[in-house]
Design an enzyme around this catalytic site. Structure first.
Site, PDB file in Angstrom:
ATOM      1  N   THR A   1     -18.787  20.089 -31.135  1.00  0.00           N
ATOM      2  CA  THR A   1     -20.083  20.000 -30.737  1.00  0.00           C
ATOM      3  C   THR A   1     -20.862  21.186 -29.928  1.00  0.00           C
ATOM      4  O   THR A   1     -21.992  21.569 -30.412  1.00  0.00           O
ATOM      5  CB  THR A   1     -20.361  18.704 -29.909  1.00  0.00           C
ATOM      6  OG1 THR A   1     -19.710  17.544 -30.438  1.00  0.00           O
ATOM      7  CG2 THR A   1     -21.794  18.621 -29.385  1.00  0.00           C
TER       8      THR A   1
ATOM      9  N   SER B   1     -11.985  16.115 -35.136  1.00  0.00           N
ATOM     10  CA  SER B   1     -11.384  15.007 -35.940  1.00  0.00           C
ATOM     11  C   SER B   1     -10.687  15.318 -37.282  1.00  0.00           C
ATOM     12  O   SER B   1      -9.849  14.663 -37.607  1.00  0.00           O
ATOM     13  CB  SER B   1     -12.467  13.940 -36.296  1.00  0.00           C
ATOM     14  OG  SER B   1     -13.304  13.844 -35.478  1.00  0.00           O
TER      15      SER B   1
HETATM   16  N1  ASP Z   1     -16.963  15.320 -33.044  1.00  0.00           N
HETATM   17  C1  ASP Z   1     -16.746  16.347 -32.369  1.00  0.00           C
HETATM   18  C2  ASP Z   1     -15.647  17.352 -32.276  1.00  0.00           C
HETATM   19  O1  ASP Z   1     -14.566  16.752 -31.632  1.00  0.00           O
HETATM   20  C3  ASP Z   1     -17.167  15.878 -30.709  1.00  0.00           C
HETATM   21  C4  ASP Z   1     -17.092  16.948 -29.765  1.00  0.00           C
HETATM   22  O2  ASP Z   1     -17.184  18.220 -30.117  1.00  0.00           O
HETATM   23  O3  ASP Z   1     -17.446  16.819 -28.708  1.00  0.00           O
HETATM   24  O4  ASP Z   1     -15.379  18.079 -33.015  1.00  0.00           O
END
Ligand code: ASP
Length: 343
Positions: free
Chosen positions: A16, A62
């Site tokens: 993010t 993920s």
């Molecule tokens: N889905 C994002 C990731 O883990 C969430 C984040 O960056 O906090 O890459």
């Protein structure tokens, strides 16, 4: 002694912190890392030299896999002699896994490797990204007599610095997304950056960095629940090629005393597949033998994960299986704290 200016390498893997909203779908996706630095001119004010590198294709964490852990380890290895500290920007979802894995892969690490990310993208008005990034760089730059203060893999998020292999992501919305329930914070950022020196990992100063890149992914994570069936567990424990199992048990390491269950575990261990007992509780430790419901597990040779997190337990298992350790030593080595991951 003249103070040297530390060289910090910023490694962007995705997450993010460096994402933007797709104008068409509204979904967050990774964007070019160079934009990240343009968005934080404050970085130029820090008392260190910052160089940056990025995954060719930044990923949402993920999609993280052990091959990317190796890629991060290789970047650190390649730049280890010229850099004084490393900051890894990573999605928060699997950050505790990656950071735990790196703690095992980087043996005799004598420099800081600080993982961070954010809950809101850097361009967002209320972002937590700037503070997390700036303080992580400051933490990685901390020196005492021109030597790094921190010599381990850690994770910085929302004013706290944790030992990485003690962390778990506990909240998908709060800025305070991580916790380290079995080990105190290494540092806290307020008006001052307060480092708790006595809690820092002290590596053997005479040893050189060794980067371990062989990880065995043929493992399973099994979380028990009341009613879990013999059929299901039979399938999992008899998976062809299975090399090890992390068993998430209840409370202080307790399981059902049903005969079929204990027999299945015993057979698996007899086939040379180690089973690690870790607790489903976020805090506290496995203590096999404390209750009747765990006494048998101790007798049949389950390995105690003590107060390790599930994330670190998985990474430690992949790492030790990749080391080709003699079967009679595996239990003793697993039950030994290698990087401060268990008490
Ligand atoms: N889905 C994002 C990731 O883990 C969430 C984040 O960056 O906090 O890459």
């Amino acid at each position: 002694m003249t103070k040297t200016i530390p060289n910090i390498l910023l490694i962007y893997t995705g997450g993010t912190i460096g994402m933007i909203k797709d104008p068409e779908t509204g979904a967050l996706r990774a964007f070019d890392f160079t934009n990240l630095l343009d968005r934080i001119p404050e970085l130029k004010l820090l008392d260190c030299n910052i160089t940056t590198t990025s995954f060719d294709q930044p990923i949402d964490s993920s999609n993280m896999e052990p091959k990317y852990w190796v890629a991060i380890a290789e970047i650190i290895e390649k730049n280890y002699s010229t850099c004084d500290g490393f900051v890894v920007l990573h999605g928060s979802d699997t950050m505790s896994y990656t950071a735990s894995a790196l703690s095992f892969m980087l043996e005799h690490l004598a420099k800081p490797v600080v993982f961070t990310g954010s809950q809101l993208p850097i361009g967002d008005l209320r972002t937590d990204a700037k503070e997390n990034l700036i303080t992580s760089i400051q933490v990685a730059s901390l020196q005492h007599y021109n030597k790094p203060v921190i010599k381990e893999v850690c994770l910085y998020f929302e004013y706290k610095l944790y030992r990485a292999n003690r962390t778990t992501k506990i909240n998908a919305e709060h800025f305070e997304a991580f916790a380290s329930l079995n080990y105190p914070d290494l540092a806290e950022s307020g008006v001052h950056l307060k480092v708790n020196s006595e809690r820092l990992f002290k590596p053997n100063a005479r040893k050189e960095l060794v980067v371990h890149k062989c990880l065995d992914e043929n493992i399973a994570l099994v979380k028990l629940f009341p009613g879990i069936s013999e059929r299901l567990l039979g399938c999992i424990f008899n998976t062809p090629g299975l090399k090890g199992v992390i068993l998430e048990t209840y409370g202080a390491g307790n399981c059902t005393t049903e005969k079929w269950f204990v027999d299945l575990l015993k057979e698996t261990i007899t086939r040379g597949i180690p089973i690690i007992n870790v607790t489903q509780c976020s805090g506290g430790s496995v203590m096999m033998g404390q209750y009747e419901t765990s006494e048998k597990l101790k007798r049949i040779g389950l390995i105690s994960g003590k107060d390790i997190t599930t994330e670190a337990a998985i990474c430690k298992l992949m790492y030790l299986l990749g080391q080709n350790i003699a079967p009679n030593l595996f239990k003793t080595i697993y039950e030994t704290a290698l990087r401060g991951e268990m008490s």
